[in-house]
Design a protein around this motif. Structure first.
Motif: not given
Length: 225
Positions: A53-54, A71-72, A80-86
């Motif tokens: 789930y996103l 966590k995602l 997951s599409g999450v940027e690590a820098a953020s």
């Protein structure tokens, strides 16, 4: 839940066997049994559980917050599409984390130093306590001797007071000719008079002793000259 209920229902209705509702018997199950059989055929939800789930813009805050995104990303990584820098904290947040860690999460060296300081403080207190006990034990003989001396002096004063009281009572009997209550005003007045007389006698005795000492010293000086 429905299958065990269906298997046990014929027995509960009268001990019928499993073959009672067979097609060749010509009988149909009762209405409650037919309703249970019809309601048990649940449809599949059709959920796609192959992915994950996103959260989207309409998702609640606990699904879109920094903690949820960390966590995602920690579970699915770049997929997951999450940027690590953020996910990296801002300078203010980083300072707050460093302060919190320094206050509530001390290092191993700091904990060891704290434990060592507490141990040294306990050892110091123990040495001081032992030193105090040794000093008190050294004073014990003198303290016991002082206590015994004070006890002897107290007993001596009590005997003197008792003798003084008996003397006053005897003098009161001689003066008044009958027994006098020590709490009466007459007895108190007599005590005051006797004390004055005793003080005068004591002063006269000291004066005589002083005069005799001066006379003997003058005699010695005259004989030496």
């Amino acid at each position: 839940m429905a299958a065990p209920m269906l298997r046990g229902l014929p027995a509960a209705l009268g001990g019928f066997g499993r073959g009672f509702w067979a097609a060749g018997s010509g009988l149909r199950p009762p209405a409650p049994l037919r309703m249970a059989q019809a309601a048990y055929n649940a449809r599949r939800l059709g959920l796609d559980l192959s992915g994950f789930y996103l959260p989207h813009a309409g998702s609640p805050e606990w699904q879109r917050g920094p903690r949820a995104l960390r966590k995602l990303y920690g579970r699915w990584g770049s997929a997951s599409g999450v940027e690590a820098a953020s996910l990296w904290p801002e300078p203010g947040q980083l300072q707050e984390l460093v302060r919190h860690q320094a206050e509530w999460e001390p290092s191993l060296q700091q904990m060891w130093s704290s434990l060592r300081a507490k141990e040294l403080e306990q050892q110091k207190k123990q040495r001081e306590r032992q030193k105090l006990m040794a000093a008190n034990m050294a004073k014990m003989p003198k303290m016991v001797e002082d206590w015994r001396r004070e006890k002897r002096e107290l007993k001596t004063k009590q005997r003197e007071e008792k003798a003084r009281r008996e003397l006053l009572l005897s003098e009161a009997r001689e003066r008044f000719g009958y027994s006098v209550d020590p709490r009466s005003s007459k007895f108190q007045e007599m005590v005051k008079e006797l004390e004055k007389e005793q003080k005068k006698k004591h002063k006269l005795m000291k004066r005589r002793q002083k005069e005799e000492a001066a006379g003997s010293e003058a005699t010695v000086n005259a004989g030496a000259s």
